[in-house]
Scaffold this motif. Structure first.
Motif, short mmCIF file in Angstrom:
data_model
loop_
_atom_site.label_atom_id
_atom_site.label_comp_id
_atom_site.label_asym_id
_atom_site.label_seq_id
_atom_site.Cartn_x
_atom_site.Cartn_y
_atom_site.Cartn_z
N MET A 118 39.10 41.39 42.18
CA MET A 118 40.28 41.42 43.06
C MET A 118 41.27 42.39 42.45
N ARG A 176 31.64 28.32 43.24
CA ARG A 176 30.58 29.32 43.39
C ARG A 176 29.81 29.49 42.07
N LEU A 193 41.96 34.74 37.04
CA LEU A 193 42.71 35.44 38.08
C LEU A 193 44.18 35.44 37.69
N ARG A 224 47.49 32.04 47.08
CA ARG A 224 46.23 32.66 47.48
C ARG A 224 45.21 32.61 46.32
N LEU A 225 45.66 32.93 45.14
CA LEU A 225 44.73 32.99 44.01
C LEU A 225 44.32 31.60 43.50
N ALA A 246 42.99 23.89 48.86
CA ALA A 246 41.60 24.11 48.43
C ALA A 246 40.85 22.79 48.24
N PRO A 293 37.07 25.55 49.97
CA PRO A 293 35.87 26.17 49.40
C PRO A 293 34.64 25.29 49.57
N ASP A 339 51.12 35.20 45.75
CA ASP A 339 49.83 35.34 45.05
C ASP A 339 49.39 34.02 44.42
N SER A 346 41.76 40.10 39.12
CA SER A 346 40.65 39.41 38.45
C SER A 346 40.50 40.04 37.07
N ARG A 352 41.52 30.84 45.71
CA ARG A 352 40.38 31.66 45.28
C ARG A 352 39.78 31.11 43.98
N GLU A 408 37.50 28.42 44.84
CA GLU A 408 36.26 28.98 45.41
C GLU A 408 35.33 29.47 44.32
N LEU A 409 35.88 30.20 43.37
CA LEU A 409 35.05 30.76 42.31
C LEU A 409 34.51 29.67 41.38
#
Lengths: 364, 303
Positions: free
Chosen positions: A260, A158, A137, A147-148, A18, A189, A144, A301, A151, A154-155
């Motif tokens: 999620m 964001r 998360l 992946r998380l 990331a 991200p 996981d 989530s 994520r 990213e969040l």
């Protein structure tokens, strides 16, 4: 191709994928594996990893680095989150993109350093003064974790806020066999930065301002005090209210985007099991082993609570079972959505995991 | 110097300490001198494990397991409350190097500055051994740990905690090690007797698993640390009056100390760094001797 690795390794891989280039942390079981791997691996990629003199220093370094342009992560366990508390608030108020890994162990206090728990699920939500939303998360297994973590970065970008990766001792420290394709490269991200305009624009409330880096372009300010859109300290009531409504709305208005979860719907199921994190495996096994149809919801989530998705999953259900490694901390979120339905907990706080059989007994 | 030490034991055999644990040996000897009226305050450190679970706990004195950053301040609170009740136990904060040099430093500094009536003992094994050998600010230059990997060993010298404590002008501060038990015992006696203010003991404590050496080399390693002038044994009164208590007699080179331990492999392989460390050891020793001699000249001046 398969690999035998632990969640700490997967989290570090996710962070590097990331674009994480700054890490600071302090030794604490069961999170030290992340610190050690970051201290080894991050400098090789040109990043900076620092072992702080304590947890307060570690998260403080991350906040400074993040506002100067790094993608920052820190990792600790419950006692360390306790020391992070003031700085979590600072990151919320200053709208700092930051990933915080909490490897839960049994509390309170020192509790059990090598004992699994999910006792921090409300703590990460309410772990700083003032009561503003965060995002959390909750990975269920090693794959996981990768992946998380991506994520979570990213969040964080964001929504310009601290994002928790709420893990636990078993998921992070217990090696598991994982298919190598669990670690597919994921896009770094996106980051939206600006060096003109208002650095903390909070009207309309639900919008997220572009990140203005400290020391770039305009003389960007940063403050933990109530402030206007230029980060100038203010006592002006309407401005303070607009700021605080923004800090809440930018997360609360985007729950669907953050949500999620896995919903295992079964025809004729009148019982729904709601699990998260390490209990997800036992939930899936219970569904498989059950003689009668059971529905299940694995919430990834956990914050903000995916209320609409949970309400949807409750359709046609008259009994809800919530297995947790605490005394029912997340169950209260389900209870307030469940209306007249019966909501029962399966709870362990003795350091052992919940078995599928224990869940099945509660569904009967 | 009194020897032998008291026969009474306040620590039972069969602890959870590793073989050759300097911290376990130190506790045994220190408690013999402090006696049964001690109250121990342990932050997160190896000793929070070594004491063991019930019914196998090792210490027969009251033990207060506290949060990592709070050894000095919880000890302060206990002592204050006991004093109000007219009681006078020796409250011993017993912390590792992490709980002293790093996360515990703020509380330690506050207690030292207020001159709290406690004994703070740091058993220093030069890294976070309990959580898996992560570096601390007590880790010496050139050391391998799990957070200073071989390709990037610890670049900085060990933090001078005795200098920090002396700068607080605490009534009594001393270095010691169980490899010189008579010297250690004498310093504990001195510390216990110096009631009314802050007393600080800095104990070098070998950790065979973390130092990557055989358990039966623990005492020899600590002895060589003293003889090679890496860890001089001295005491400081009121932050000013320095006395070297054990003068190196054996011709022990720095390499003789380092080569006992696998953790110094990167240092021994880096000639430049080794020379810098040698120069640093020599400079620190020279300064210490100067302070010792300066303190002797001041004796009788009525300072």
């Amino acid at each position: 191709m398969r690999e035998y690795i632990d969640g700490a390794t997967a989290i570090v891989r996710g962070a590097l994928a990331a674009g994480c280039d700054f890490f600071a942390g302090y030794p604490i079981t069961p999170a030290s594996g992340i610190l050690m791997a970051m201290m080894r691996d991050l400098p090789r990629t040109g990043g900076v990893a620092i072992q702080g003199e304590d947890e307060i220093a570690s998260i403080g370094m991350c906040i400074g680095a993040a506002m100067a342009g790094s993608r920052a992560m820190t990792a600790t366990s419950g006692p360390g989150i306790s020391l992070y508390s003031e700085n979590i608030g600072l990151a919320i108020m200053g709208e700092v993109p930051l990933v915080i890994v909490d490897v839960q162990r049994l509390g309170p206090a020192t509790g059990g350093a090598t004992t699994v728990s999910q006792g921090d699920v409300q703590f990460v939500r309410w772990g700083t003064a003032g009561g503003y939303p965060i995002i959390a998360l909750c990975p269920t297994d090693v794959a996981d974790c990768y992946r998380l973590t991506v994520r979570a970065f990213e969040l964080a970008e964001r929504f310009r806020c601290p994002v928790f990766l709420l893990t636990d001792k078993e998921v992070v420290m217990t090696p598991a066999t994982v298919a190598a394709d669990a670690f597919v490269p994921l896009p770094v991200p996106e980051r939206t930065t600006a060096d003109t305009g208002l650095p903390y624009e909070f009207v309309p409330a639900g919008d997220v301002p572009a990140l203005h880096l400290i020391g770039d372009g305009a003389a960007v300010r940063f403050t933990g005090s109530t402030h206007d859109e230029g980060a100038f300290i203010t006592k002006h009531g309407p401005t303070i209210e607009a700021l605080n409504r923004h800090l809440a709305a930018k997360v609360d208005d985007h729950v669907a985007e953050i949500t999620m979860m896995d919903h295992i719907a079964q025809a004729g199921a009148a019982t729904l099991i709601v699990g998260y994190g390490v209990t997800a495996g036992a939930v899936a096994s219970a569904v498989e082993l059950s003689d009668s149809p059971l529905a299940a919801l694995i919430v990834r989530s956990v914050w903000p609570v995916p209320e609409e998705a949970i309400r949807d999953a409750l359709a046609g259900i008259d009994r809800v079972v919530v297995p947790e490694l605490n005394l029912g901390l997340y169950r209260r979120e389900i209870e307030r959505l469940a209306g007249d339905r019966e909501v029962v907990g399966v709870n362990r706080i003795d350091g052992d995991l919940i078995s599928p059989q224990q869940i099945l007994e509660a569904t009967a | 110097m009194r020897w032998p030490v008291p026969e009474a034991e306040h620590m039972d055999p069969g602890t959870l300490g590793c073989q050759g644990c300097g911290g376990a040996l130190s506790m045994r000897l220190v408690l013999k001198e402090v006696g049964p009226d001690a109250i121990a305050v342990l932050p997160a450190c190896c000793w929070s494990i070594i004491d063991g679970p019930w019914p196998l706990h090792a210490l027969d004195i009251p033990v207060f397991h506290t949060a990592f950053e709070t050894a000095a301040v919880v000890a302060t609170g206990i002592k204050a409350a006991k004093a109000m009740k007219g009681e006078d136990p020796t409250v011993v904060a017993w912390a590792g190097d992490g709980g002293t040099f790093d996360i515990g430093l703020q509380a330690l500094s506050g207690a030292a500055e207020r001159n709290e009536d406690i004994v703070f003992v740091c058993y220093d094994n030069e890294a976070y051994m309990n959580t898996g050998i992560q570096r601390s600010s007590a880790t010496p230059a050139g050391t391998w740990t799990t957070t200073t990997p071989e390709e990037r060993p610890e670049p900085r010298p060990k933090k001078d905690i005795m200098g920090i404590m002396a700068a607080h002008r605490v009534p009594y501060a001393a270095t010691a090690t169980v490899a010189y038990p008579g010297d250690l015992a004498h310093k504990v006696q001195t510390a216990v007797a110096a009631k009314g203010g802050m007393r600080f003991l800095h104990l070098l404590s070998a950790c065979p698993p973390g130092w990557k050496m055989a358990a039966d080399q623990a005492i020899e390693a600590m002895r060589r640390a003293v003889q090679a002038r890496v860890f001089p044994l001295y005491e400081v009164r009121d932050g000013r009056d320095y006395t070297i208590t054990v003068w190196p007699e054996r011709n022990v080179r720095l390499e003789d100390y380092l080569s006992l331990q696998g953790r110094f492999t990167p240092l021994l392989a880096d000639q430049d760094m080794l020379e810098r460390v040698k120069a640093d050891v020599a400079e620190r020793w020279r300064l210490l001797v100067e302070r010792h001699e300066h303190s002797r000249r001041l004796v009788g001046t009525g300072r």
